[in-house]
Design an enzyme around this catalytic site. Structure first.
Site, PDB file in Angstrom:
ATOM      1  N   HIS A  79     -25.875 -24.002 -95.445  1.00 43.26           N
ATOM      2  CA  HIS A  79     -26.495 -22.719 -95.737  1.00 43.26           C
ATOM      3  C   HIS A  79     -27.307 -22.246 -94.544  1.00 43.26           C
ATOM      4  O   HIS A  79     -27.620 -23.013 -93.637  1.00 43.26           O
ATOM      5  CB  HIS A  79     -27.344 -22.759 -97.015  1.00 43.26           C
ATOM      6  CG  HIS A  79     -28.457 -23.738 -97.001  1.00 43.26           C
ATOM      7  ND1 HIS A  79     -28.425 -24.907 -97.714  1.00 43.26           N
ATOM      8  CD2 HIS A  79     -29.655 -23.717 -96.389  1.00 43.26           C
ATOM      9  CE1 HIS A  79     -29.544 -25.574 -97.533  1.00 43.26           C
ATOM     10  NE2 HIS A  79     -30.317 -24.864 -96.735  1.00 43.26           N
ATOM     11  N   HIS A  81     -30.470 -19.565 -92.923  1.00 42.06           N
ATOM     12  CA  HIS A  81     -31.677 -18.759 -93.095  1.00 42.06           C
ATOM     13  C   HIS A  81     -31.798 -17.845 -91.884  1.00 42.06           C
ATOM     14  O   HIS A  81     -31.487 -18.237 -90.763  1.00 42.06           O
ATOM     15  CB  HIS A  81     -32.910 -19.663 -93.197  1.00 42.06           C
ATOM     16  CG  HIS A  81     -32.860 -20.596 -94.369  1.00 42.06           C
ATOM     17  ND1 HIS A  81     -33.398 -20.278 -95.594  1.00 42.06           N
ATOM     18  CD2 HIS A  81     -32.311 -21.823 -94.509  1.00 42.06           C
ATOM     19  CE1 HIS A  81     -33.191 -21.276 -96.435  1.00 42.06           C
ATOM     20  NE2 HIS A  81     -32.524 -22.225 -95.796  1.00 42.06           N
ATOM     21  N   HIS A 105     -28.379 -25.058 -91.828  1.00 39.79           N
ATOM     22  CA  HIS A 105     -28.628 -26.382 -92.389  1.00 39.79           C
ATOM     23  C   HIS A 105     -27.328 -26.978 -92.911  1.00 39.79           C
ATOM     24  O   HIS A 105     -26.565 -26.297 -93.616  1.00 39.79           O
ATOM     25  CB  HIS A 105     -29.626 -26.314 -93.544  1.00 39.79           C
ATOM     26  CG  HIS A 105     -30.997 -25.903 -93.143  1.00 39.79           C
ATOM     27  ND1 HIS A 105     -31.927 -25.382 -94.021  1.00 39.79           N
ATOM     28  CD2 HIS A 105     -31.620 -25.945 -91.929  1.00 39.79           C
ATOM     29  CE1 HIS A 105     -33.053 -25.124 -93.379  1.00 39.79           C
ATOM     30  NE2 HIS A 105     -32.887 -25.447 -92.110  1.00 39.79           N
TER      31      HIS A 105
END
Length: 260
Positions: A79, A81, A105
């Protein structure tokens, strides 16, 4: 859930519903030079099962807090960010206060003992997360995913899922896997379990401004039928207290990292 509110308005209320979010040993943190301790036992990272077959499909989903790719059969999930169109810097971990464009990540779970990330998340031997901060030019290995998000010209809202072609996850990592930071921390989204062994690579990977804008303008933290769509941007958690933690590093202070 609180995490599905607009990110900036929801994060301060996480601890009301998820007590661990207000606890100790939280992530991310600012990787400050005075806290670094060289550990000669930290050997270069080895990766396994990252070379996915071309005919396989990955599921790209929107959980409401990050664009996620599920690769559960191989024991990990991805994922991202990121920041916002007006404030591009959106990495979670910072280096002596410096924030990068985005952060990828790779969440590994102990697939020998647990069936998926959710089951492993609160177990002391359940999760290990590898973090890569992003900067620079286009990352061609991310292109299939970012292109798919935009493929129908619509908004990528919560709980939507699309299929993207598989690829070698190793290509998302920096070339050098011998220089990294290591510390004990937590999930950076609710429920914020303090059960994660973090490895943050020293050298950043790349993402172009166009790819960044795809993340920052096409993914929404609202559901498809909601009348007013809420963009999912600035979905990074700010650095948490170090709580007197020592940050182990695999490189000696002053040793320069190579290019990506």
């Amino acid at each position: 859930p609180t995490a599905h509110l607009g990110w900036s308005s929801g994060v301060q209320h996480w601890s009301k519903s998820y007590p661990f979010c207000g606890g100790v040993f939280q992530s991310p943190i600012d990787l400050q030079t005075p806290l670094l301790q060289y550990d000669p036992s930290l050997v270069p990272i080895e990766v396994h099962n990252y070379d996915l077959l071309a005919h396989e499909q990955l599921t790209l989903g929107n959980s409401g807090h990050a664009g996620e790719q599920s690769v559960s059969s191989n024991g990990f999930e991805l994922h991202v960010h990121w920041g916002s169109p007006n404030t591009p810097a959106g990495s979670e971990h910072t280096i002596d206060g410096k924030r990068f464009a985005a952060e990828l990540h790779v969440v590994h779970f102990n697939s020998k003992k647990y069936s998926n990330v959710s089951v492993a998340a609160d177990k002391s031997d359940g999760l290990a997360v590898t973090g890569m901060r992003s900067t620079g030019v286009e990352h061609h290995r991310l292109q299939p995913s970012t292109s798919q998000v935009r493929s129908d010209g619509g908004l990528f809202t919560i709980d939507q899922k699309v299929q993207v072609p598989a690829f070698n996850i190793r290509h998302l990592l920096p070339l050098r896997l011998d220089q990294y930071y290591r510390y004990d921390g937590s999930l950076t989204t609710p429920p914020c379990y303090p059960s994660v062994l973090w490895t943050v690579f020293r050298n950043p990977i790349t993402i172009s401004h166009t790819q960044f804008l795809t993340l920052a303008t096409a993914i929404y933290s609202s559901r498809e039928r909601e009348p007013i769509p809420v963009p999912l941007d600035g979905n990074y958690r700010t650095p948490q207290s170090t709580d007197q933690r020592v940050i182990l590093v695999s490189f000696r202070e002053g040793e320069l990292g190579a290019a990506i």
